[in-house]
Design a protein around this motif. Structure first.
Motif, PDB file in Angstrom:
ATOM      1  N   THR A  27       2.651   0.106  50.712  1.00 13.18           N
ATOM      2  CA  THR A  27       4.000   0.607  50.959  1.00 13.18           C
ATOM      3  C   THR A  27       4.362   0.242  52.398  1.00 13.18           C
ATOM      4  OG1 THR A  27       3.194   2.714  51.801  1.00 13.18           O
ATOM      5  CG2 THR A  27       3.603   2.570  49.425  1.00 13.18           C
ATOM      6  N   ASN A  28       5.549   0.616  52.820  1.00 16.15           N
ATOM      7  CA  ASN A  28       5.940   0.253  54.175  1.00 16.15           C
ATOM      8  C   ASN A  28       5.230   1.099  55.232  1.00 16.15           C
ATOM      9  OD1 ASN A  28       7.369   2.601  53.749  1.00 16.15           O
ATOM     10  ND2 ASN A  28       9.220   1.895  54.809  1.00 16.15           N
ATOM     11  N   VAL A  29       4.440   2.101  54.833  1.00 15.66           N
ATOM     12  CA  VAL A  29       3.647   2.843  55.813  1.00 15.66           C
ATOM     13  C   VAL A  29       2.147   2.504  55.731  1.00 15.66           C
ATOM     14  CG1 VAL A  29       5.235   4.767  56.191  1.00 15.66           C
ATOM     15  CG2 VAL A  29       3.636   4.846  54.264  1.00 15.66           C
ATOM     16  N   SER A  30       1.784   1.572  54.871  1.00 16.22           N
ATOM     17  CA  SER A  30       0.393   1.111  54.820  1.00 16.22           C
ATOM     18  C   SER A  30       0.053   0.369  56.108  1.00 16.22           C
ATOM     19  CB  SER A  30       0.186   0.152  53.651  1.00 16.22           C
ATOM     20  OG  SER A  30       0.463   0.778  52.431  1.00 16.22           O
ATOM     21  N   GLY A  74       6.944  11.243  49.772  1.00 19.09           N
ATOM     22  CA  GLY A  74       7.771  11.547  48.600  1.00 19.09           C
ATOM     23  C   GLY A  74       8.971  10.623  48.555  1.00 19.09           C
ATOM     24  N   LEU A  75       9.644  10.554  49.699  1.00 17.43           N
ATOM     25  CA  LEU A  75      10.838   9.709  49.800  1.00 17.43           C
ATOM     26  C   LEU A  75      10.496   8.236  49.591  1.00 17.43           C
ATOM     27  CD1 LEU A  75      13.844   9.489  50.537  1.00 17.43           C
ATOM     28  CD2 LEU A  75      13.128   9.245  52.934  1.00 17.43           C
ATOM     29  N   ILE A  76       9.389   7.829  50.203  1.00 19.37           N
ATOM     30  CA  ILE A  76       9.002   6.415  50.107  1.00 19.37           C
ATOM     31  C   ILE A  76       8.701   6.037  48.658  1.00 19.37           C
ATOM     32  CG2 ILE A  76       7.210   4.756  50.741  1.00 19.37           C
ATOM     33  CD1 ILE A  76       7.102   6.252  53.484  1.00 19.37           C
ATOM     34  N   LEU A  77       7.902   6.890  47.998  1.00 15.47           N
ATOM     35  CA  LEU A  77       7.538   6.561  46.608  1.00 15.47           C
ATOM     36  C   LEU A  77       8.753   6.617  45.693  1.00 15.47           C
ATOM     37  CD1 LEU A  77       4.023   8.167  46.165  1.00 15.47           C
ATOM     38  CD2 LEU A  77       4.644   5.834  46.769  1.00 15.47           C
ATOM     39  N   GLN A  78       9.676   7.502  46.036  1.00 16.19           N
ATOM     40  CA  GLN A  78      10.926   7.559  45.278  1.00 16.19           C
ATOM     41  C   GLN A  78      11.644   6.212  45.373  1.00 16.19           C
ATOM     42  OE1 GLN A  78      13.077  10.946  46.548  1.00 16.19           O
ATOM     43  NE2 GLN A  78      14.570  10.869  44.905  1.00 16.19           N
ATOM     44  N   GLN A  79      11.617   5.664  46.577  1.00 12.56           N
ATOM     45  CA  GLN A  79      12.243   4.349  46.771  1.00 12.56           C
ATOM     46  C   GLN A  79      11.544   3.290  45.911  1.00 12.56           C
ATOM     47  OE1 GLN A  79      14.876   3.793  48.748  1.00 12.56           O
ATOM     48  NE2 GLN A  79      14.978   5.876  49.559  1.00 12.56           N
ATOM     49  N   TYR A  80      10.222   3.453  45.772  1.00 15.12           N
ATOM     50  CA  TYR A  80       9.498   2.489  44.948  1.00 15.12           C
ATOM     51  C   TYR A  80       9.621   2.858  43.464  1.00 15.12           C
ATOM     52  CZ  TYR A  80       7.342   0.314  49.000  1.00 15.12           C
ATOM     53  OH  TYR A  80       7.131  -0.361  50.165  1.00 15.12           O
TER      54      TYR A  80
HETATM   55  C1  LIG Z   1       9.744   3.279  54.793  1.00 11.35           C
HETATM   56  O1  LIG Z   1      10.704   3.400  53.769  1.00 11.35           O
HETATM   57  C2  LIG Z   1      11.359   4.648  53.734  1.00 11.35           C
HETATM   58  C3  LIG Z   1      12.199   4.707  52.488  1.00 11.35           C
HETATM   59  O2  LIG Z   1      12.943   3.537  52.295  1.00 11.35           O
HETATM   60  C4  LIG Z   1      12.167   4.827  55.007  1.00 11.35           C
HETATM   61  O3  LIG Z   1      12.854   6.071  54.991  1.00 11.35           O
HETATM   62  C5  LIG Z   1      11.214   4.779  56.201  1.00 11.35           C
HETATM   63  O4  LIG Z   1      11.933   4.856  57.409  1.00 11.35           O
HETATM   64  C6  LIG Z   1      10.362   3.510  56.172  1.00 11.35           C
HETATM   65  N1  LIG Z   1       9.324   3.659  57.172  1.00 11.35           N
HETATM   66  C7  LIG Z   1       8.951   2.653  57.967  1.00 11.35           C
HETATM   67  C8  LIG Z   1       7.823   2.951  58.901  1.00 11.35           C
HETATM   68  O5  LIG Z   1       9.480   1.553  57.923  1.00 11.35           O
END
Ligand SMILES: *[C@@H]1O[C@H](CO)[C@@H](O)[C@H](O)[C@H]1NC(C)=O
Length: 162
Positions: free
Chosen positions: A42-45, A147-153
């Protein structure tokens, strides 16, 4: 240099590289932290530097392991192992051993490994490099933004997300 002598140099370098690789394989892949326990990046990995992994080969039909080798990931989270044999009769896997980050060190026993075929007799036309799928240690407590991130995925109802 003329174009001809340049091509000769290139051909010689390629031949030397092939000769060096013909003996075996380089097994490489990434280890990362999965802070959302998502099972994918994910984008936080984040890549994990200094993670310990092992490569193990075992015969398809039982028997003692035929290869065991250890490696540690570099600063980009990549491990690299040199193998000098063909393991056509074996299942070879790279497995997580130890995380450098106590906060991200949980191992999921179904997702802690990457299978790598270490044979040249399986129809795969490649040079001697074998890429294992990325493997991840999990954070015990998912980050609050997960939660929000996985929702996006679009995986809000994935089994790992209560
Ligand atoms: C990762 O994605 C989420 C949801 O799209 C976003 O809210 C968040 O800011 C992003 N985090 C990073 C570290 O890019």
């Amino acid at each position: 240099m003329t174009t001809l002598s340049q091509s000769i140099v290139v051909a010689l370098l390629a031949a030397a590289a092939l000769a060096g690789l013909a003996e075996g394989f380089t097994v490489t892949g990434e280890v990362y932290c999965d802070p959302c326990r998502a099972g994918f990046k994910t984008n936080v990995s984040t890549p994990l530097a200094g993670a310990a992994v092992k490569l193990e080969c075992r015969p398809f039909l039982n028997g003692p392991e035929s290869l065991k080798a250890d490696a540690t990931t570099d600063k980009f989270g990549w491990y690299r192992l040199e193998v000098d044999q063909d393991f056509q009769e074996d299942i070879c896997e790279v497995m997580l051993i130890k995380s450098p980050d106590p906060a991200c060190s949980e191992v999921d026993k179904f997702r802690d490994r990457a299978r790598v075929p270490l044979t040249k007799n399986n129809g795969i036309k490649q040079n001697g490099v074998r890429y294992g799928n990325p493997i991840a240690f999990l954070r015990k407590e998912p980050l609050k933004e997960c939660g929000l991130i996985l929702q996006q995925y679009d995986l809000k109802d994935a089994p790992e997300t209560p």
